[in-house]
Each structure stands twice: as structure tokens, then as C-alpha cells.
Write a protein that holds these residues in place. Structure first.
Motif, PDB file in Angstrom:
ATOM      1  N   VAL A  32       0.842  -1.204   0.000  1.00  0.00           N
ATOM      2  CA  VAL A  32       0.000   0.000   0.000  1.00  0.00           C
ATOM      3  C   VAL A  32       0.873   1.249   0.000  1.00  0.00           C
ATOM      4  CG1 VAL A  32      -2.035  -1.040   1.047  1.00  0.00           C
ATOM      5  CG2 VAL A  32      -0.182  -0.212   2.527  1.00  0.00           C
ATOM      6  N   LEU A  33       0.366   2.323  -0.643  1.00  0.00           N
ATOM      7  CA  LEU A  33       1.154   3.547  -0.784  1.00  0.00           C
ATOM      8  C   LEU A  33       0.391   4.817  -0.414  1.00  0.00           C
ATOM      9  CD1 LEU A  33       2.889   2.790  -4.217  1.00  0.00           C
ATOM     10  CD2 LEU A  33       3.956   2.709  -1.962  1.00  0.00           C
ATOM     11  N   ASP A  34      -0.930   4.787  -0.519  1.00  0.00           N
ATOM     12  CA  ASP A  34      -1.712   6.007  -0.326  1.00  0.00           C
ATOM     13  C   ASP A  34      -2.176   6.133   1.120  1.00  0.00           C
ATOM     14  OD1 ASP A  34      -3.098   8.360  -1.570  1.00  0.00           O
ATOM     15  OD2 ASP A  34      -4.815   7.318  -0.694  1.00  0.00           O
ATOM     16  N   LEU A  35      -1.732   7.181   1.781  1.00  0.00           N
ATOM     17  CA  LEU A  35      -2.014   7.345   3.200  1.00  0.00           C
ATOM     18  C   LEU A  35      -3.501   7.577   3.472  1.00  0.00           C
ATOM     19  CD1 LEU A  35      -0.472   7.327   5.843  1.00  0.00           C
ATOM     20  CD2 LEU A  35      -0.145   9.790   5.619  1.00  0.00           C
ATOM     21  N   ALA A  36      -4.150   8.380   2.649  1.00  0.00           N
ATOM     22  CA  ALA A  36      -5.569   8.661   2.858  1.00  0.00           C
ATOM     23  C   ALA A  36      -6.410   7.388   2.739  1.00  0.00           C
ATOM     24  CB  ALA A  36      -6.050   9.706   1.853  1.00  0.00           C
ATOM     25  N   THR A  37      -6.052   6.541   1.781  1.00  0.00           N
ATOM     26  CA  THR A  37      -6.800   5.299   1.577  1.00  0.00           C
ATOM     27  C   THR A  37      -6.641   4.341   2.749  1.00  0.00           C
ATOM     28  OG1 THR A  37      -6.597   5.485  -0.831  1.00  0.00           O
ATOM     29  CG2 THR A  37      -7.101   3.305   0.063  1.00  0.00           C
ATOM     30  N   VAL A  38      -5.411   4.160   3.222  1.00  0.00           N
ATOM     31  CA  VAL A  38      -5.204   3.192   4.311  1.00  0.00           C
ATOM     32  C   VAL A  38      -5.780   3.695   5.630  1.00  0.00           C
ATOM     33  CG1 VAL A  38      -3.182   2.204   3.185  1.00  0.00           C
ATOM     34  CG2 VAL A  38      -2.864   4.025   4.879  1.00  0.00           C
ATOM     35  N   ARG A  39      -5.871   4.988   5.797  1.00  0.00           N
ATOM     36  CA  ARG A  39      -6.509   5.504   7.016  1.00  0.00           C
ATOM     37  C   ARG A  39      -7.973   5.072   7.084  1.00  0.00           C
ATOM     38  NH1 ARG A  39      -3.725  11.377   6.631  1.00  0.00           N
ATOM     39  NH2 ARG A  39      -2.041  11.048   8.156  1.00  0.00           N
ATOM     40  N   ARG A  40      -8.599   4.948   5.914  1.00  0.00           N
ATOM     41  CA  ARG A  40     -10.020   4.578   5.867  1.00  0.00           C
ATOM     42  C   ARG A  40     -10.211   3.065   5.754  1.00  0.00           C
ATOM     43  NH1 ARG A  40     -14.868   6.831   3.747  1.00  0.00           N
ATOM     44  NH2 ARG A  40     -16.530   5.474   4.541  1.00  0.00           N
ATOM     45  N   TRP A  41      -9.384   2.421   4.911  1.00  0.00           N
ATOM     46  CA  TRP A  41      -9.654   1.028   4.573  1.00  0.00           C
ATOM     47  C   TRP A  41      -8.552   0.050   4.978  1.00  0.00           C
ATOM     48  CZ3 TRP A  41     -14.530   1.083   3.688  1.00  0.00           C
ATOM     49  CH2 TRP A  41     -15.120   2.145   3.024  1.00  0.00           C
ATOM     50  N   GLY A  42      -7.460   0.532   5.555  1.00  0.00           N
ATOM     51  CA  GLY A  42      -6.380  -0.361   5.942  1.00  0.00           C
ATOM     52  C   GLY A  42      -5.798  -1.076   4.737  1.00  0.00           C
ATOM     53  N   TYR A  43      -5.719  -2.385   4.824  1.00  0.00           N
ATOM     54  CA  TYR A  43      -5.188  -3.189   3.713  1.00  0.00           C
ATOM     55  C   TYR A  43      -6.310  -3.703   2.807  1.00  0.00           C
ATOM     56  CZ  TYR A  43      -0.671  -3.030   6.022  1.00  0.00           C
ATOM     57  OH  TYR A  43       0.511  -2.593   6.572  1.00  0.00           O
ATOM     58  N   GLY A  44      -7.493  -3.194   3.003  1.00  0.00           N
ATOM     59  CA  GLY A  44      -8.623  -3.566   2.158  1.00  0.00           C
ATOM     60  C   GLY A  44      -9.005  -2.422   1.236  1.00  0.00           C
ATOM     61  N   TRP A  45     -10.277  -2.346   0.911  1.00  0.00           N
ATOM     62  CA  TRP A  45     -10.745  -1.324  -0.015  1.00  0.00           C
ATOM     63  C   TRP A  45     -12.227  -1.048   0.204  1.00  0.00           C
ATOM     64  CZ3 TRP A  45      -8.924  -6.159  -1.549  1.00  0.00           C
ATOM     65  CH2 TRP A  45      -9.912  -7.086  -1.917  1.00  0.00           C
ATOM     66  N   ASP A  46     -12.674   0.002  -0.407  1.00  0.00           N
ATOM     67  CA  ASP A  46     -14.084   0.379  -0.374  1.00  0.00           C
ATOM     68  C   ASP A  46     -14.906  -0.754  -0.996  1.00  0.00           C
ATOM     69  OD1 ASP A  46     -16.598   1.435  -0.717  1.00  0.00           O
ATOM     70  OD2 ASP A  46     -15.910   3.315  -1.617  1.00  0.00           O
ATOM     71  N   PRO A  47     -15.818  -1.372  -0.254  1.00  0.00           N
ATOM     72  CA  PRO A  47     -16.602  -2.486  -0.809  1.00  0.00           C
ATOM     73  C   PRO A  47     -17.418  -2.105  -2.036  1.00  0.00           C
ATOM     74  CG  PRO A  47     -17.503  -1.765   1.294  1.00  0.00           C
ATOM     75  CD  PRO A  47     -16.174  -1.108   1.149  1.00  0.00           C
ATOM     76  N   GLU A  48     -17.690  -0.825  -2.220  1.00  0.00           N
ATOM     77  CA  GLU A  48     -18.433  -0.388  -3.402  1.00  0.00           C
ATOM     78  C   GLU A  48     -17.646  -0.637  -4.686  1.00  0.00           C
ATOM     79  OE1 GLU A  48     -21.571   0.650  -3.602  1.00  0.00           O
ATOM     80  OE2 GLU A  48     -21.725   0.210  -1.464  1.00  0.00           O
ATOM     81  N   LYS A  49     -16.318  -0.729  -4.592  1.00  0.00           N
ATOM     82  CA  LYS A  49     -15.503  -0.993  -5.773  1.00  0.00           C
ATOM     83  C   LYS A  49     -15.788  -2.371  -6.341  1.00  0.00           C
ATOM     84  CE  LYS A  49     -11.572   2.076  -4.963  1.00  0.00           C
ATOM     85  NZ  LYS A  49     -10.089   2.165  -4.856  1.00  0.00           N
ATOM     86  N   SER A  50     -16.034  -3.341  -5.472  1.00  0.00           N
ATOM     87  CA  SER A  50     -16.362  -4.689  -5.936  1.00  0.00           C
ATOM     88  C   SER A  50     -17.677  -4.681  -6.711  1.00  0.00           C
ATOM     89  CB  SER A  50     -16.462  -5.650  -4.749  1.00  0.00           C
ATOM     90  OG  SER A  50     -15.213  -5.767  -4.101  1.00  0.00           O
TER      91      SER A  50
END
Length: 280
Positions: A97-115
Motif C-alpha cells: 500500500v502507498l496512499d495514506l488517505a486510503t489506508v486511514r479509511r480502509w487499511g489493507y482492504g478497499w471500499d466495498p463499493e468498488k467490488s
């Protein structure tokens, strides 16, 4: 003695990073995506996201044509299967992971809406359509691969990428950089992982059937420490530079084979372009 060796390895790695960065394209101050690190020598030999999108479109058009010939005239371009398969979304990079804003929200996962966004938009196939679908899909693949040596030329770059990646991971400069990163993460109270990939794949994050994590406070905090330490010690930049160096050496050693693989990729793109021109 060990500490001195570690320090020398880290200094050598930073020297290599500085030399390569000085000669390469200018990078943004903050690395948020792998593309921010710039191109790699092997990129031109590889399958791109644009290739994937165009191939998906061309394949869908060929499949629809084939299905019509088999008595299914209204077959959708983006059909759903009779029962929905599990859809996994990969959001990590080759560097973790590289994006700080993203990991603050989703950690090592992602927004479930992307799926959900990746799911087919068309109607479900009927059972009769589903019975003919594999044959038409195989025919579409053969058409797009026409004139390409699938055993020798087509897989060459991806096969070499695996071997080059092994050499990258053995590189003493990168291992020293990983050690610096690992110490940094551990100093913030988290697990001392051997490398960023181990942090991303830690089973403690309890990934579900779609590959997504639970986004727990511990997970998110670990991911923040991960990215913070990468930025502080320029881990991804050095990693990228070692990859670039190893790839350049490998391409020089196997220039003819890489050239043949590139020709196969160009033939594939030409086949896609022809289908899109005729059917798209």
C-alpha cells in the motif's frame, strides 16, 4: 558488526536510489500510486490496463457474434452468469500500500463499493446460453491470438518478470531497505514484518470471500505506519530503482527474446484493433 553492515547496506541503497532518480523522470514528492514512481524498462513488453479493456470489448463482440450464430440473437455484451461468482478486487501495488488517505479509511482492504462497480451490467445468461458460452469464449480467444506463438513468444515477458522479481527480492540493497522499513514499523508498536508484502497479506486482517479485509482499528493503524515508514525512508523509490536496474540487465541479456515477445504483443493489439473496427 551487524549494525555497521546494515548501515553500509542502507547507505549503498540510498546512493543507488539517488543516482537513478537523478537520471530518470521527475517524481512527485509524495508517492501515492505505483505510477508516481515512473515507468520501468519492462513496461513496454507487458500487457497494459488499456490492452485489457480493449481485449474485453473485442472478446465480448466476438462472443456475441458467435452466440447469435448459435441461436442466441440477443446475447448481452456484458452478461451475468446464471449464479454470481465471487468477485475479488485487488488494490495493492507491487510495493504494497502507498496512499495514506486510503489506508486511514480502509487499511489493507478497499471500499466495498468498488467490488460492486466491477460486476457485469447485462442480464443473466439463460441456461441454454450458458451451455454455448464456453465454446464461443474459446473461439474469441483463438481469434484474438491468431498468428501468435503462445508457447514461446506470448508468455516470455511475464515468465522473465517472475525470475527478475526473484532477483530483486534477493538484492542486498532492497533487503537493507526492507530492514529499515521493518524497524520503523516495529518502533511504532506494530509487528516487525520482513517486507511490505507480508504486512499486506497478514492473515490477521481476516480477508473475506471477496478478498476484502475487516478494516479494524489495528489493521488501519498498521497500514498507516507501513505507508508512513515507506515515505520516511523512500522504500518504494529504492525498490522501484532496483527493479528498473534488474529489468534493464535482463532485457539486455535476452534482447532477441524480448523483441519476439513484443512482436507477439503488437500482433495481439492488431487483432484487437481489427475486431473493434469490424464489429465495434
Amino acid at each position: 558488526m551487524t549494525r555497521r553492515g546494515w548501515r553500509l547496506g542502507a547507505v549503498a541503497g540510498v546512493a543507488v536510489l539517488a543516482a537513478i532518480c537523478a537520471s530518470g523522470p521527475e517524481r512527485p514528492e509524495v508517492i501515492r500510486t505505483a505510477s508516481d514512481l515512473g515507468p520501468l524498462p519492462a513496461d513496454r513488453y507487458g500487457y497494459t490496463p488499456q490492452d485489457y479493456q480493449r481485449s474485453q470489448r473485442a472478446s465480448a463482440l466476438l462472443i456475441r457474434q458467435c452466440m447469435a450464430e448459435r441461436g442466441h440473437p440477443d446475447f448481452p455484451l456484458d452478461p451475468r452468469y446464471p449464479s454470481d461468482p465471487v468477485v475479488a478486487t485487488a488494490v495493492s501495488t507491487d510495493y504494497g500500500v502507498l496512499d495514506l488517505a486510503t489506508v486511514r479509511r480502509w487499511g489493507y482492504g478497499w471500499d466495498p463499493e468498488k467490488s460492486l462497480a466491477l460486476r457485469p451490467k447485462g442480464r443473466r445468461m439463460t441456461n441454454a446460453e450458458y451451455a454455448d458460452f464456453p465454446t464461443c469464449s474459446a473461439e474469441a480467444s483463438r481469434r484474438l491470438m491468431r498468428g501468435i506463438d503462445l508457447k514461446r513468444d506470448w508468455p516470455y515477458a511475464s515468465t522473465r518478470a517472475i525470475e527478475v522479481d526473484k532477483a530483486v527480492k534477493r538484492d542486498s540493497r532492497l533487503r537493507a531497505a526492507w530492514d529499515v522499513w521493518s524497524r520503523c514499523v516495529a518502533a511504532q508498536g506494530f509487528t516487525r514484518y520482513p517486507d511490505p508484502v507480508a504486512a499486506y497479506t497478514d492473515t490477521a486482517w481476516q480477508r473475506g470471500g471477496d478478498g476484502n479485509t475487516r478494516h479494524t482499528q489495528r489493521e488501519r493503524a498498521t497500514a498507516v505506519a507501513d505507508v508512513t515508514c515507506k515515505r520516511r525512508h523512500h522504500t518504494a523509490e529504492l525498490w522501484h530503482s532496483v527493479r528498473a536496474q534488474k529489468q534493464a540487465v535482463d532485457i539486455a541479456r535476452h534482447r532477441d527474446r524480448y523483441a519476439a515477445g513484443l512482436q507477439a504483443l503488437r500482433a495481439y493489439r492488431a487483432n484487437i484493433a481489427e475486431v473493434l473496427r469490424k464489429l465495434g
